[in-house]
Design a protein around this motif. Structure first.
Motif, short mmCIF file in Angstrom:
data_model
loop_
_atom_site.label_atom_id
_atom_site.label_comp_id
_atom_site.label_asym_id
_atom_site.label_seq_id
_atom_site.Cartn_x
_atom_site.Cartn_y
_atom_site.Cartn_z
N VAL A 69 -20.96 4.77 -11.17
CA VAL A 69 -20.01 5.16 -10.05
C VAL A 69 -18.49 5.15 -10.44
CG1 VAL A 69 -19.02 4.01 -7.69
CG2 VAL A 69 -21.24 3.39 -8.66
N ARG A 70 -18.04 6.43 -10.24
CA ARG A 70 -16.52 6.82 -10.50
C ARG A 70 -15.78 6.91 -9.24
NH1 ARG A 70 -16.83 7.92 -15.66
NH2 ARG A 70 -14.67 8.88 -15.76
N LEU A 71 -14.43 6.73 -9.57
CA LEU A 71 -13.50 7.08 -8.34
C LEU A 71 -12.44 7.84 -8.93
CD1 LEU A 71 -11.82 6.04 -5.87
CD2 LEU A 71 -10.57 4.27 -7.23
N ASN A 72 -12.41 9.07 -8.18
CA ASN A 72 -11.53 10.12 -8.62
C ASN A 72 -10.40 10.03 -7.67
OD1 ASN A 72 -13.63 11.03 -10.49
ND2 ASN A 72 -15.10 11.45 -8.64
N ILE A 73 -9.21 10.33 -8.26
CA ILE A 73 -7.88 10.33 -7.59
C ILE A 73 -7.33 11.70 -8.00
CG2 ILE A 73 -5.88 9.17 -7.09
CD1 ILE A 73 -7.25 6.60 -7.99
N ASN A 74 -6.62 12.33 -7.00
CA ASN A 74 -5.73 13.21 -6.99
C ASN A 74 -4.60 13.48 -6.32
OD1 ASN A 74 -6.33 14.60 -4.86
ND2 ASN A 74 -8.07 16.00 -5.84
N LYS A 75 -3.73 14.24 -6.25
CA LYS A 75 -2.32 14.17 -5.43
C LYS A 75 -2.68 13.87 -3.87
CE LYS A 75 1.72 16.95 -5.11
NZ LYS A 75 2.41 17.94 -5.68
N LYS A 76 -3.73 14.61 -3.35
CA LYS A 76 -3.74 14.76 -2.01
C LYS A 76 -4.89 14.10 -1.46
CE LYS A 76 -1.53 19.22 -1.35
NZ LYS A 76 -1.98 20.45 -0.78
N SER A 77 -6.13 13.32 -2.15
CA SER A 77 -7.24 12.80 -1.77
C SER A 77 -7.87 11.98 -2.81
CB SER A 77 -8.11 13.84 -1.30
OG SER A 77 -8.66 14.37 -2.07
N TRP A 78 -8.84 11.22 -2.54
CA TRP A 78 -9.65 10.40 -3.35
C TRP A 78 -11.17 10.67 -3.02
CZ3 TRP A 78 -12.69 7.07 -0.95
CH2 TRP A 78 -12.28 6.55 0.22
N THR A 136 -21.01 13.02 -4.25
CA THR A 136 -19.49 12.83 -4.06
C THR A 136 -19.32 12.85 -2.63
OG1 THR A 136 -19.40 13.99 -6.16
CG2 THR A 136 -17.25 13.64 -4.65
N HIS A 137 -18.44 11.56 -2.22
CA HIS A 137 -17.86 11.63 -1.06
C HIS A 137 -16.55 11.32 -0.91
CE1 HIS A 137 -21.93 10.75 0.84
NE2 HIS A 137 -22.20 9.94 -0.34
N SER A 138 -15.76 12.47 -0.26
CA SER A 138 -14.13 12.52 -0.38
C SER A 138 -13.47 11.97 0.78
CB SER A 138 -13.90 14.09 -0.55
OG SER A 138 -12.60 14.21 -0.44
N SER A 139 -12.32 11.50 0.73
CA SER A 139 -11.52 11.19 1.63
C SER A 139 -11.21 12.17 2.58
CB SER A 139 -10.35 10.30 1.22
OG SER A 139 -9.78 11.30 0.79
N THR A 140 -11.50 13.41 2.39
CA THR A 140 -11.26 14.64 3.57
C THR A 140 -12.26 14.63 4.35
OG1 THR A 140 -11.74 16.04 1.74
CG2 THR A 140 -9.30 15.39 1.92
N GLY A 141 -13.38 14.05 3.97
CA GLY A 141 -14.55 14.51 4.73
C GLY A 141 -15.65 15.23 4.13
N ARG A 142 -15.48 15.81 2.66
CA ARG A 142 -16.22 16.85 2.15
C ARG A 142 -17.50 15.84 1.71
NH1 ARG A 142 -13.78 21.11 -1.48
NH2 ARG A 142 -13.51 22.07 0.50
#
Length: 65
Positions: free
Chosen positions: A15-24, A37-43
């Motif tokens: 399990v990995r947590l990926n963080i960038n400037k606009k989302s995680w 992969t499940h993104s905070s933007t809904g993708r």
């Protein structure tokens, strides 16, 4: 060339947590079998490496209410 911010942390085995400037996003699996992969933007993305020069990837966008 613009600078980008991206950081990835392993929080549990597989399990990995990926963080960038606009989302995680959270990524699970991937060693042998598909990677989800499940993104905070809904993708939501499912991908898998196949033998040889092949790869497979499917991306869906969840509806936001």
């Amino acid at each position: 060339m613009p600078l980008t911010f991206r950081k990835s942390f392993r929080i549990l085995p597989g399990v990995r947590l990926n963080i960038n400037k606009k989302s995680w996003s959270v990524t699970t699996g991937g060693k042998k079998g598909p990677k989800h992969t499940h993104s905070s933007t809904g993708r939501r993305t499912t991908s898998m490496d196949l033998p040889g020069p092949f790869g497979w990837r499917r991306t869906t966008r969840a509806k936001r209410h």
